[in-house]
Design a protein around this motif. Sequence first.
Motif, short mmCIF file in Angstrom:
data_model
loop_
_atom_site.label_atom_id
_atom_site.label_comp_id
_atom_site.label_asym_id
_atom_site.label_seq_id
_atom_site.Cartn_x
_atom_site.Cartn_y
_atom_site.Cartn_z
N ASP A 51 -19.26 -9.32 -0.95
CA ASP A 51 -18.54 -8.38 -0.08
C ASP A 51 -17.07 -8.28 -0.50
O ASP A 51 -16.48 -7.19 -0.49
CB ASP A 51 -18.63 -8.83 1.38
CG ASP A 51 -20.02 -8.63 1.97
OD1 ASP A 51 -20.83 -7.91 1.37
OD2 ASP A 51 -20.29 -9.23 3.03
N ALA A 52 -16.47 -9.41 -0.87
CA ALA A 52 -15.06 -9.41 -1.29
C ALA A 52 -14.87 -8.61 -2.58
O ALA A 52 -13.86 -7.92 -2.75
CB ALA A 52 -14.58 -10.84 -1.48
N PHE A 53 -15.85 -8.67 -3.47
CA PHE A 53 -15.74 -7.94 -4.74
C PHE A 53 -15.94 -6.44 -4.57
O PHE A 53 -15.55 -5.67 -5.43
CB PHE A 53 -16.79 -8.44 -5.73
CG PHE A 53 -16.55 -9.83 -6.25
CD1 PHE A 53 -15.31 -10.43 -6.16
CD2 PHE A 53 -17.59 -10.55 -6.83
CE1 PHE A 53 -15.09 -11.70 -6.63
CE2 PHE A 53 -17.38 -11.83 -7.32
CZ PHE A 53 -16.13 -12.41 -7.21
N GLY A 54 -16.52 -6.03 -3.45
CA GLY A 54 -17.02 -4.66 -3.38
C GLY A 54 -16.16 -3.64 -2.67
O GLY A 54 -16.56 -2.49 -2.54
N ARG A 55 -14.96 -3.99 -2.24
CA ARG A 55 -14.16 -3.08 -1.44
C ARG A 55 -13.52 -1.97 -2.29
O ARG A 55 -12.94 -2.25 -3.33
CB ARG A 55 -13.07 -3.85 -0.70
CG ARG A 55 -12.33 -3.01 0.34
CD ARG A 55 -11.37 -3.87 1.14
NE ARG A 55 -10.20 -4.25 0.38
CZ ARG A 55 -9.53 -5.39 0.55
NH1 ARG A 55 -9.99 -6.30 1.39
NH2 ARG A 55 -8.45 -5.64 -0.15
N VAL A 56 -13.61 -0.75 -1.83
CA VAL A 56 -13.00 0.39 -2.51
C VAL A 56 -11.80 0.86 -1.70
O VAL A 56 -11.86 0.96 -0.48
CB VAL A 56 -14.01 1.55 -2.69
CG1 VAL A 56 -13.33 2.77 -3.29
CG2 VAL A 56 -15.19 1.10 -3.55
N ASN A 57 -10.70 1.14 -2.38
CA ASN A 57 -9.48 1.59 -1.70
C ASN A 57 -9.61 3.05 -1.27
O ASN A 57 -10.18 3.87 -1.99
CB ASN A 57 -8.27 1.44 -2.62
CG ASN A 57 -7.97 -0.02 -2.89
OD1 ASN A 57 -7.78 -0.80 -1.98
ND2 ASN A 57 -7.92 -0.40 -4.17
N PRO A 58 -9.07 3.40 -0.09
CA PRO A 58 -9.14 4.79 0.36
C PRO A 58 -8.35 5.72 -0.55
O PRO A 58 -7.33 5.31 -1.13
CB PRO A 58 -8.54 4.75 1.76
CG PRO A 58 -7.68 3.52 1.76
CD PRO A 58 -8.36 2.54 0.87
N ALA A 59 -8.82 6.94 -0.69
CA ALA A 59 -8.12 7.92 -1.54
C ALA A 59 -6.84 8.38 -0.84
O ALA A 59 -6.73 8.32 0.38
CB ALA A 59 -9.03 9.10 -1.80
N ALA B 264 0.82 -1.21 0.00
CA ALA B 264 0.00 0.00 0.00
C ALA B 264 0.85 1.26 0.00
O ALA B 264 0.37 2.33 -0.37
CB ALA B 264 -0.93 0.00 1.21
N ASP B 265 2.13 1.16 0.41
CA ASP B 265 2.98 2.35 0.46
C ASP B 265 3.72 2.60 -0.85
O ASP B 265 4.49 3.56 -0.95
CB ASP B 265 3.97 2.27 1.62
CG ASP B 265 4.95 1.10 1.47
OD1 ASP B 265 4.72 0.24 0.58
OD2 ASP B 265 5.93 1.05 2.24
N LEU C 146 -2.66 4.72 -8.56
CA LEU C 146 -3.50 4.05 -9.56
C LEU C 146 -4.73 3.37 -8.96
O LEU C 146 -5.68 3.07 -9.70
CB LEU C 146 -2.67 3.02 -10.33
CG LEU C 146 -1.60 3.60 -11.27
CD1 LEU C 146 -0.68 2.49 -11.77
CD2 LEU C 146 -2.25 4.32 -12.45
N THR C 147 -4.73 3.10 -7.68
CA THR C 147 -5.85 2.39 -7.07
C THR C 147 -6.70 3.26 -6.15
O THR C 147 -7.79 2.83 -5.74
CB THR C 147 -5.36 1.17 -6.27
OG1 THR C 147 -4.47 1.60 -5.23
CG2 THR C 147 -4.64 0.17 -7.18
N ALA C 148 -6.26 4.45 -5.81
CA ALA C 148 -6.96 5.28 -4.82
C ALA C 148 -8.39 5.57 -5.27
O ALA C 148 -8.63 6.00 -6.40
CB ALA C 148 -6.20 6.59 -4.61
N GLY C 149 -9.34 5.30 -4.36
CA GLY C 149 -10.74 5.60 -4.63
C GLY C 149 -11.40 4.67 -5.61
O GLY C 149 -12.52 4.93 -6.08
#
Length: 332
Positions: free
Chosen positions: A324-332, A177-178, A185-188
């Motif tokens: 639920d596993a498919f639906g997670r959004v990464n924090p901005a 994540a760092d 590329l993955t934020a939000g």
Amino acid sequence: MTAVAESITHELLTTPTTVALRPRYEGNNICTWIGFKHVNYLVEEAVLEHFRAAGLASRRLYEEFGLGVDIVAIDTRILNAFHLDDVGIATVRPTVADGSDKLTFAVTIVKDGGETKDVTAKVTVALRKDSYIEPTDDYPADLARFVVDRIATAEPGTEVAVLDNTELGAGRGTSAADDPVLRHLTAGRNSFGWKWRIPYPYCHNNERLQMSGYLRQMEEVVDLFLADRGISIKTLLDDRRWIPVVPHSKIEFLDEALMEEDLYTIYTVEEIFKDFTYRSRMDTYVVRDGRLVQTSTGTITHGYAVIENRRDWKLVPFDQRVLDAFGRVNPA
């Protein structure tokens, strides 16, 4: 230059070819079913055989004319499952429009003795001028309209910082994540990001990641994504006898990716259809001169099937754990 007949491409552009193919044993991972990657390998081999039958085998094109045969787009629908030891009768039909500079083909595969199509695919091929060993323009004139100096050229994108965190000992690279590029590329987004060094076995013509390498990349990122979301392939296989099945996949080159560059692969869940299939997008990037360059894009559609016995399976709906596993959004 030795004179070459102007009709050198006639067979390639006008005459359908048929070849019998059998999927490789390597593609047999669950019971006796063959995965989507190896079905795509059948499509690729059918197209390469079409070139051979036309007298323009990939070896000849490279050694005599300095042209690499690159499959730069593949769009495949798997209508019926292939099993270990099935023989597929593949037919390749040229679909090159008059005056077009694109080598395009339609491929169908029917199991030997069958009457219905089991696989359909659309394929685009580029003849990439070799720039690695003694570049030359010494090739037949009627190949000229299909020759490219480079496979597409994506415009440089966002300026990004790069973190050196893919040591050779890391094996499968990093999804940390760092990592600043992966984070950007993955934020939000409902995405999973993976970075690793492009290995030699995935490349050809001395320098470039080839289509089979991207197919392996697509299969690998799905495996890592599912594990990251807590529903790894083995987890659901052991808990429920569920396996992923793929009715559709496609990949298109946007630029070249080179051996030993760090490749950033972003896997994004885009849509869930009636709790039976979900479509995801795979985008890949490299960083050049401090800027992102997108090298490919593609999509893959998955469902889950439950293994009924050693020969049969049936499609099952997603349950809440999977949704639920498919639906997670990464924090901005």
